[in-house]
Write an enzyme that holds these catalytic residues in place. Structure first.
Site, PDB file in Angstrom:
ATOM      1  N   SER A  78     -77.409  -2.479  16.235  1.00  0.00           N
ATOM      2  CA  SER A  78     -77.040  -2.290  17.651  1.00  0.00           C
ATOM      3  C   SER A  78     -75.544  -2.354  17.891  1.00  0.00           C
ATOM      4  O   SER A  78     -75.077  -2.906  18.876  1.00  0.00           O
ATOM      5  CB  SER A  78     -77.771  -3.300  18.542  1.00  0.00           C
ATOM      6  OG  SER A  78     -79.155  -3.030  18.556  1.00  0.00           O
ATOM      7  N   HIS A  79     -74.794  -1.763  16.983  1.00  0.00           N
ATOM      8  CA  HIS A  79     -73.346  -1.664  17.134  1.00  0.00           C
ATOM      9  C   HIS A  79     -72.939  -0.220  17.418  1.00  0.00           C
ATOM     10  O   HIS A  79     -71.865   0.229  17.018  1.00  0.00           O
ATOM     11  CB  HIS A  79     -72.632  -2.185  15.885  1.00  0.00           C
ATOM     12  CG  HIS A  79     -72.815  -3.648  15.649  1.00  0.00           C
ATOM     13  ND1 HIS A  79     -72.470  -4.282  14.475  1.00  0.00           N
ATOM     14  CD2 HIS A  79     -73.315  -4.626  16.452  1.00  0.00           C
ATOM     15  CE1 HIS A  79     -72.752  -5.583  14.558  1.00  0.00           C
ATOM     16  NE2 HIS A  79     -73.270  -5.810  15.747  1.00  0.00           N
TER      17      HIS A  79
END
Length: 527
Positions: A463-464
């Site tokens: 989730s970057h």
């Protein structure tokens, strides 16, 4: 063929697993609510209000930005989610989505943004990355320190993470850099946004620095579109002057700037929300906008272009005995990738069946593969369509294989042997992980033997994701949207890479940094 209901349930289960992976099953709790009298529900707001600055998104960047600007200006923050404070599990405020690549992901939907649902690991961007972002290193350092004084703590290493640290060094991830916030090649212990009593701290805590007389934060306020004037004028740029937003019971409100010559709309809605709202407001690829009947304010083909996600792959390590649930505390940093680990019940939801043990994780540092974001519909509450194009660039696949080989050496180290079954080789663990992972992508029979296929088939997200409003393409180096006036974007959508091992430190720093610059009329500190 799998039924749509079964597929929906699989996605729901896997999305919940990702949230648990980051929230650590019970560590999604934020401390009791501070006395923020300026935080209100959008349903209680007037139908029209006027402000110096209107910030769309009270997340990782939006909170420090708003707190800083409020020292001089009247600031309104529109946050589509609720409050994390006093909530025993803020994961219920998150929103899952599935990319067109079939990878299940999560976006935040609460005050504090991704800092409410992430793993809490805190690590700065490197000095080189700060320079590459076009930032003043002195002001960046001051802004990092401002965040750290309130939010960041040194973790107490568990037995597993201490052994993992030793295993990284034995695997050649050197030197040992000890405890540091700095981004340094080798092995280090980073900071944590969990305090010694295991309470989570978020960017919303930075609102304590706001001037309560000059700030209003509205919860459950979903921005619908940006308002522009001079849309048809050819002699100058269109001018942003307000935001239309909807409250939780469906009423429509408008927030407007007090004057056209001063003040701005600032999007801090994240790598999905900011490009999506620009498109819904008429700033984006002309043909795409017209296909939805959107009036084109600015034909800007780079909005939504160049979005990227750092691919993650993991190895499961079953343990004969239960392990204490631990967050990311130690990281191994190599030029192209990072290696971290988690243990205990926090990772069990990632796998089918009962799983007891830990995982070792690798993340590509700066993937070359790029994708794009497009609208699915005209509903700002819905997720846009996102394609990341994982591993379309051969060098990304090469780096992933190198990272997995490093993981295998770490797992095979003497330091981790006490946490493993003695008869399980790393090749066995590769096949075991492939058989147990809950994913939404098609698999090849080779993923249990070929590391290249393992990378492709079993790719997950940490989730970057970032990009879509990149500096130099959509915004200038002062984060102003190129081609329109009175509008900026300040969040991770402006990044061309994910800075540091984990980007939350840099996103919060950027909010503070740009708040100081705007508040001071663009004047940077002298070297």
């Amino acid at each position: 063929m799998e039924s749509s209901e079964s597929k929906r349930m699989l996605i729901s289960v896997a999305a919940a697993a990702i949230i648990v992976f980051f929230c650590f099953s019970g560590f999604c709790y934020a401390q009791n609510s501070p006395a923020y009298g300026f935080v209100k529900h959008a349903a209680d707001a007037p139908r029209v209000s006027y402000h110096d600055y209107i910030i769309v998104g009270g997340g990782t960047a939006g909170c420090p930005l708003a707190a800083t600007l409020s020292k001089r200006f009247d600031v309104l923050v529109l946050e589509r989610g609720g409050s994390p404070y006093g909530n025993p599990n803020v994961s219920n405020l998150a929103q899952s989505f599935v990319s067109e690549d079939g990878v299940i992901n999560t976006r935040a939907r609460c005050l504090g943004g991704g800092t409410c649902i992430n793993g809490g690991f805190y690590s700065r961007a490197s000095h080189r990355e700060v320079i590459d972002m076009g930032l003043n290193p002195k002001l960046a350092d001051q802004s990092f320190q401002w965040v750290e004084r309130e939010l960041v703590f040194w973790p107490q290493l568990t037995e597993w993470t201490s052994a993992f640290r030793t295993g990284l060094l034995a695997a050649g991830v050197t030197p040992d850099n000890g405890f540091t916030y700095e981004h340094l090649e080798g092995t280090k212990v980073g900071g944590s946004t969990f305090d010694p009593t295991d309470d989570r701290h978020t960017s919303a805590d930075l609102l304590k620095y706001a001037d309560p007389a000059r700030i209003t934060v509205l919860l459950r306020a979903t921005a619908q579109r940006i308002l522009f004037k001079n849309v048809t004028g050819q002699h100058k740029n269109s001018q942003a002057y307000g935001v239309v937003y909807k409250d939780e019971i469906g009423n429509i409100h408008e927030a407007r700037l007090k004057g056209f010559s001063a003040g701005e709309i600032i999007l801090s809605a994240g790598a999905l929300g900011s490009p999506q709202l620009l498109m819904l407001s008429g700033v984006g690829p002309e043909d795409h906008l017209k296909s939805f009947g959107i009036e084109v304010v600015l034909d800007q083909p780079m909005v939504g272009h160049g979005i990227a996600d750092n691919p993650m792959n993991i190895f499961a390590v079953p343990s004969p005995e239960p392990l204490t649930t631990t967050r990311g505390q130690v990281v191994g940093i190599r030029p192209g990738f990072y290696v971290e680990s988690l243990t205990g019940s926090s990772v069990a939801a990632l796998f089918e069946g009962n799983f007891q043990g830990g995982v070792v994780v690798e993340k590509l540092a700066k993937p070359l593969s790029r994708g794009y974001l497009r609208l699915k519909n005209l509903d700002p509450e819905d997720n846009p369509s996102v394609t990341y194009n994982y591993f379309t660039e051969p060098d990304d696949l090469k780096t992933c294989v190198e990272a997995l080989q490093t993981i295998m050496r770490v797992i095979d180290s003497q330091a981790l042997s006490k946490f493993r079954y003695p008869n399980q080789t790393v090749e066995y663990l590769q096949a075991l992980t492939a058989s147990l992972l809950v994913i939404n992508r098609a698999r090849s029979a080779q993923n249990a033997t070929s590391l290249e296929q393992y990378c492709r088939d079993l790719v997950l997200t940490i989730s970057h994701y970032h990009g879509g409003c990149e500096v130099g393409k959509v915004v200038d180096h002062e984060y102003r949207v190129i081609g329109v006036d009175g509008l900026r974007v300040i969040d991770g959508s402006t990044f061309s890479f994910s800075p540091g091992t984990n980007p939350q430190a840099t996103v919060m720093m950027l909010g503070r940094y740009m708040g100081v610059l705007i508040r001071n009329g663009g004047v940077e500190p002298s070297d």
